[in-house]
Structure formats: C-alpha cells, structure tokens
Design a protein around this motif. Sequence first.
Motif, PDB file in Angstrom:
ATOM      1  N   PRO A 611      13.306 -81.688  22.174  1.00 57.61           N
ATOM      2  CA  PRO A 611      12.079 -80.828  22.528  1.00 57.61           C
ATOM      3  C   PRO A 611      11.204 -81.927  23.402  1.00 57.61           C
ATOM      4  N   GLY A 612      10.450 -81.195  24.126  1.00 57.74           N
ATOM      5  CA  GLY A 612       9.550 -81.692  25.076  1.00 57.74           C
ATOM      6  C   GLY A 612       8.302 -82.438  23.943  1.00 57.74           C
ATOM      7  N   GLY A 613       8.184 -83.881  24.699  1.00 53.21           N
ATOM      8  CA  GLY A 613       7.044 -84.504  23.800  1.00 53.21           C
ATOM      9  C   GLY A 613       7.876 -85.540  22.912  1.00 53.21           C
ATOM     10  N   THR A 614       9.174 -85.349  22.806  1.00 53.60           N
ATOM     11  CA  THR A 614       9.936 -86.317  21.820  1.00 53.60           C
ATOM     12  C   THR A 614       9.958 -87.720  22.582  1.00 53.60           C
ATOM     13  N   VAL A 615       9.829 -88.735  21.632  1.00 56.61           N
ATOM     14  CA  VAL A 615      10.077 -89.931  22.166  1.00 56.61           C
ATOM     15  C   VAL A 615      11.561 -90.731  22.003  1.00 56.61           C
ATOM     16  N   ILE A 616      11.805 -91.179  22.849  1.00 55.87           N
ATOM     17  CA  ILE A 616      13.533 -91.401  22.790  1.00 55.87           C
ATOM     18  C   ILE A 616      13.574 -93.009  23.354  1.00 55.87           C
ATOM     19  N   VAL A 617      14.249 -93.681  22.569  1.00 54.58           N
ATOM     20  CA  VAL A 617      14.528 -95.332  22.942  1.00 54.58           C
ATOM     21  C   VAL A 617      16.016 -95.617  22.505  1.00 54.58           C
ATOM     22  N   ALA A 618      16.664 -96.028  23.559  1.00 53.35           N
ATOM     23  CA  ALA A 618      18.047 -96.674  23.334  1.00 53.35           C
ATOM     24  C   ALA A 618      18.168 -97.930  23.795  1.00 53.35           C
ATOM     25  N   GLY A 619      19.076 -98.801  22.884  1.00 49.31           N
ATOM     26  CA  GLY A 619      19.317-100.085  23.166  1.00 49.31           C
ATOM     27  C   GLY A 619      20.264-100.798  22.188  1.00 49.31           C
ATOM     28  N   GLU A 620      20.380-102.050  22.156  1.00 51.83           N
ATOM     29  CA  GLU A 620      21.307-102.725  21.049  1.00 51.83           C
ATOM     30  C   GLU A 620      20.295-102.675  19.910  1.00 51.83           C
ATOM     31  N   PRO A 621      20.974-102.678  18.745  1.00 55.79           N
ATOM     32  CA  PRO A 621      20.392-102.720  17.459  1.00 55.79           C
ATOM     33  C   PRO A 621      19.331-103.964  17.368  1.00 55.79           C
ATOM     34  N   ASP A 622      18.298-103.627  16.517  1.00 54.59           N
ATOM     35  CA  ASP A 622      17.206-104.606  16.110  1.00 54.59           C
ATOM     36  C   ASP A 622      16.913-105.272  17.529  1.00 54.59           C
ATOM     37  N   ARG A 623      16.468-104.669  18.416  1.00 57.81           N
ATOM     38  CA  ARG A 623      16.271-105.405  19.751  1.00 57.81           C
ATOM     39  C   ARG A 623      14.694-105.704  19.581  1.00 57.81           C
ATOM     40  N   GLU A 624      14.342-106.970  19.825  1.00 52.48           N
ATOM     41  CA  GLU A 624      13.023-107.431  19.615  1.00 52.48           C
ATOM     42  C   GLU A 624      12.201-106.464  20.301  1.00 52.48           C
ATOM     43  N   GLY A 625      10.807-106.285  19.629  1.00 54.41           N
ATOM     44  CA  GLY A 625       9.747-105.760  20.028  1.00 54.41           C
ATOM     45  C   GLY A 625       9.646-104.270  20.231  1.00 54.41           C
ATOM     46  N   VAL A 626      10.989-103.588  19.608  1.00 53.48           N
ATOM     47  CA  VAL A 626      11.102-102.308  19.787  1.00 53.48           C
ATOM     48  C   VAL A 626      11.540-101.643  18.212  1.00 53.48           C
ATOM     49  N   ALA A 627      10.202-101.164  17.915  1.00 52.32           N
ATOM     50  CA  ALA A 627      10.338-100.704  16.510  1.00 52.32           C
ATOM     51  C   ALA A 627      11.321 -99.573  16.181  1.00 52.32           C
ATOM     52  N   LEU A 628      11.602 -98.850  16.953  1.00 51.67           N
ATOM     53  CA  LEU A 628      12.611 -97.828  16.442  1.00 51.67           C
ATOM     54  C   LEU A 628      13.962 -98.174  16.545  1.00 51.67           C
ATOM     55  N   LEU A 629      14.216 -99.146  17.016  1.00 52.74           N
ATOM     56  CA  LEU A 629      15.608 -99.760  17.013  1.00 52.74           C
ATOM     57  C   LEU A 629      15.825-100.633  15.698  1.00 52.74           C
ATOM     58  N   ALA A 630      14.751-101.067  14.934  1.00 47.32           N
ATOM     59  CA  ALA A 630      14.951-101.998  13.934  1.00 47.32           C
ATOM     60  C   ALA A 630      15.372-101.505  12.826  1.00 47.32           C
TER      61      ALA A 630
END
Length: 672
Positions: A611-630
């Motif tokens: 849905p519009g307004g969703t936040v999306i982050v993709a990357g390797e697991p536990d990427r430093e400085g990226v809370a959503l991937l922790a």
Amino acid sequence: MANRLADATSPYLLQHRDNPVDWWQWSAEAFEEARRRDVPVIISVGYAACHWCHVMAHESFEDAAIAKQMNEGFVSIKVDREERPDVDAVYMTATQAMTGQGGWPMTVFATPDGDPFFCGTYFPRERFGKLLESVGTAWREQRDDVLKQGAAVVEAVGGAQMIGGPTAPISAELLAAAAAGLEKEQDRERGGFGGAPKFPPHMNLLFLLRHHERTGSAEALEIVRHACEQMARGGIYDQLAGGFARYAVDETWTVPHFEKMLYDNALLLRVYTQLWRLTGDLFARRIADETAAFLLRDLGTASGGLASALDADTEGSEGLTYAWTPAELIGALGADDGTWAADLFRVTQKGTFEHGSSVLVLARDIDEADPAIVDRWRDVRSRLLAARARRPQPARDDKVVASWNGLAVTALAEHGALTGSAESHDAAIALAEVLADRHLVGGRLRRVSRDGVAGEPAGVLEDYGCVAEGFLAVFQVTAAPRWLSLARELLDVALARFASGDGGFYDTADDAEKLLTRPADPTDNATPSGLSALCAALVSFAALSGETAYREAADKALATAGPLIGGHPRFAGYAAAVAEAALTGPYEIAIVTAGPVDEDPLVEAAWRQAPGGTVIVAGEPDREGVALLADRPLIGGASAAYVCRGFVCDRPVTTAADLTTRLSQAETLVAQ
C-alpha cells in the motif's frame, strides 16, 4: 542611486538588473534607506516563469518615466517568491486581507518599517503611474491615515495566523469525509476539481489513491483515473516532449498557461506511477515515463540539481514554442502525415489558441492501438519535436530549490523502484547527493543554489520536510544508512526550531529573520505545506527507525490539520495522503536478501504490491545502521520478506507469490 540586482543569484531578479528602476534586493539596508529618505517602500514580488510579471516589467519597470517616479518617491525592492517564500507568504496574506485575492506579480506599498498599507497584483502602466503619484501624495500629506491603514493591515495579517486553532485526530471517519468532499466537488465530465483556471490536483489524487487502497473505494480510484486521463490527453500536457504545464486557462484542460514547474511534474510523476502500479494502465505508465524523462532532460542543470521552471513566454509571447496551425503541421510532416496529425492532435483551421493556432491535444487513445498506428504516432511526434526545437525556446529558471528537488527525489526513487528504470534510480541518488552536499550547510538547509553555489536564504519548513522525505526514499532504495542519518538530522532541526508548542509548526525557524508575523500556513496549495511535508517524513522515519517520538510528533501535527482535511480537503491533499499512510500503519517491509537486491523477486513484489506510504528496505541480514533488517534471518538460506506494522511482524515469506498474497490480506495482519 543604481540598480542593485546584478549580483543576485535569482534568475527572476537578474531579469530586472537592466531596468532603469533603482532596485534593491530584500535587505535591512533597503528599509534603512527608506527611513533615511523618509519615503515608502515598494515591494514587488514575482518569479521568473510568471507571464504577468514579465508584462508588468515590460510595461512599467522598463519605462523611463515610471522608473523616475519610483526612484524619486520610493525605495523599490524586488523579491523572488520562490527564493523567499516567507516574505511572499506574509505580504500575500496582507494582499488577500486588503483585496480579497492574490497573485503575482504582487505589488505592495509599505512603510519604512515594512508595514503594508496598500496592496495589489498586476497594474497596467497608466494605472501604475497614477497609483505611484497618489501613494506619494498620501505619504506626504496624509501620513497619519497611511500609518493607521498600515497598522490595520498588520493586525489583519496577525489575525490570519493558523497557530492555536482547533484540532481533530486522524480517523477513518475524517478521511471518509475528505474523500466524500472531493467526490462531491469533482468535475465528472472533464476530470479534476473546480472550473477555469484549472490546476492539476496532484496531492488530492495521491490521497484518493491511498484511500482506494485502504478502503477499496472504486469511486476514489475512478476520480483519479478520469482526472489523469483528461489531463494527459489535454493541452496542459506536452504531447511531444512530456511534462505538464502549471494550469489550464479553461475547464477542458485544452489551453495551458505554458510555464512548466518542477514541483507539479514531480508530484504528477508520483501520481501516474502509482496509478500504473494499481491498474497496469499502459497510458499511465507512458505518462509517468515521459514525465520522468522531461524532468531529467529539460530541467537537469550542468552543476547538478533540477531547475525550477520553464518560462511561460517565448520572446514575450505565450505559446510561440508550442502552438501549431494545420499548415505548419503539413510543412513539418508533409501533406499525408500532416493531415493525419492535425486530426489526431485536434489542430483545426479555427484553432483553439491565438491567431488560428492550436495547442496539441490527444484526440483518441493511442497506447493500445494497432502497432502500425503506434509506430506512425511515434514517428510523427519525433519529427514534430525536431521541428519545434528549431523554434525559439522558453527561458529556464535554473535555480535549484531544495524542497522541489526533494519532491523530485521521492518521485524518481519511486519511479525507479516500481518500473525498474535505472535512470530514475540513479537520478534520485544524484539529486539527493546535491541536496546533502550543497544545500545542507552547518546542519541547516539553504533554500536555493545556482551554478553550484548555495544562496543565502535559509530553508523553510517545506524544505526540511520535502528533503527529509527524499532522503528517506533514497534510503529505501539503497539501504545506505547515511540517508537515514541525514533525514534524522533534518527532522531534529525541524522539531527544535519550527515547532509552535501546540503540536503544529511555523514555516520559518525561531532564529530566522523577523517579519511582520511568523508565517504558519498548513494548507496544501501548489506544493505540500511545510506541515504536511514534515509529517510525511516523520511518519516514514518512525516506521524505518522504530523511534516512536517522531510518530507522536507527526500525529499531533496531523491533528492540527484535521479540521482542514475534513472540511476543506482540496486544500489538504498531502496531509490527507500522509494521514492515510499513518492510519494504515504504515506497513514496514523488511527483505533480507541472499543475493543482489535488484534481482530479487521479493523486492519487486514488495514495491508493486505494498500500500502507498509503506516503507520498504532490502539488504543483507543485520546490515549495520538499518533497524528493519536487524534480527531478520534468511529462511533456509533463501531471501525472506517480513511484513510488519508497528514493528510487529507476521511470519516471513520466501516467494513473491506468497508476499503478494500476504499484502493483499494486509488489513488482517495480526501479531503471530
């Protein structure tokens, strides 16, 4: 005495550097000079792409006799409204209070302390000359009356302050009322809202798209679809080069006011991209692609950043670049293709514009036509564009405005992520780099730059909001922590320097130049209000970082805009769009990838289905400085998507099909 505009950074001011008027730039020194001479001040406000600004300049400011009157009886100050929106806002409020309307050029007569006592917009030469004489006489012979008038206007300006009014928390009922209000006001035949002049309602359309996604409202989607089709088939859209004009002078979108603004096209790029995402409409996709191409091709500057606008005029004449007669089409294309093009683009002998010429419109659907017709149309467009390039071209206002470039960063990042356009993706990052490296000086934003040099005017609230939102968009498509950190820096300044204490925000910082009043306008007009833009960034940042204080600030600020959303939704489109995202969650999608992000089908599915307004982050697991991937592991060594709301997540999925299903059931998401 001498004209003092030669060293200005504003292209608008530079347009007036050769006037015989002894122009000053906005400065304390100008007002001090008025006090020394004991004369009133003329504050003339406009912008480079403004047609009637050019007319008044040619008629009056280039005229020796008018200039003599101005120089002998006044201190004259020229202001670029795009460079100094704070000055513009204060004196526009005064102009509207005094006359009931506003516009540009704006002409204000003020005391040496800056208190306005007579306001107007465009004045023809003869009337302006008589006005100068009358004001001068009143200043000399009726000073007390003039000062009383000025005091009354200043009081009215202060009374128009929006701080401290009623609030209404965001709710489903409030947004339903806003959608119903827009449905009632829509032009069901021609699309959009209201009559002539007709402006593209981009922010209302963004809201309605999000409202449709949350509620399933078919009517909301149809309002958007109909408006988008009518605008992009009309003359307000450049049928040869792409890009939208500022507005149409008629109700049918046929004849535009020919200036093309960065902010309109950035916001419309988002609308058409999202419409294509939801419907798969090839027409919407083409307009999105062409608008993105227009931004980068026609507004890109050599020093980086996007220029503010293309002028409304060419060599003093509107439409000279863009309008055609049947004979001109035949001259460019030959009799067969010229006649065919005249029929397709509705170019008639009578004409739809001036002197028997016509603005090109698209008379019928072409995107899903027979391939041979599509090929012919593309060939005709290409040849006409080449012929048009040999005509005189409109001037370009090449100053880089922080907030408008921030809007473009967000739009290009979304377009790149959704369509796979590497050009849009790369341009979004490059623009963000310009804003970070050139406009962010000592932790504070500068509003404008030109030729690679930042100007002096300080950033206003909309700059902080739009640039922070752009940085967050780039963070989402790169997962580079720098952009999240920079967004936090801007939001912290906004919270510390612009907050009003009642949940709302002023448009200028607490240490900005003191004007008649401290502007605080929550209405979304040509661009998102500072409050709406800041709320958009606060909501996204909270979802990306997990820091609830930012979300609390957004909720309080949105509540101050709540009565506007519910009662006057046409002037609260961006606030309503942000409120839709906030009411939905927004959803947070974390995708831990086992391989390249740009090749992962989960990433594509997230951008296409969320849905519009969703936040999306993709990357390797536990990427430093990226809370959503922790603490988000791969599943069986494969990529996994975690769909969350308030950092409470459902079970991860590993296939695009499962993610699509999960997002289609997003409203039923519960903690597992």
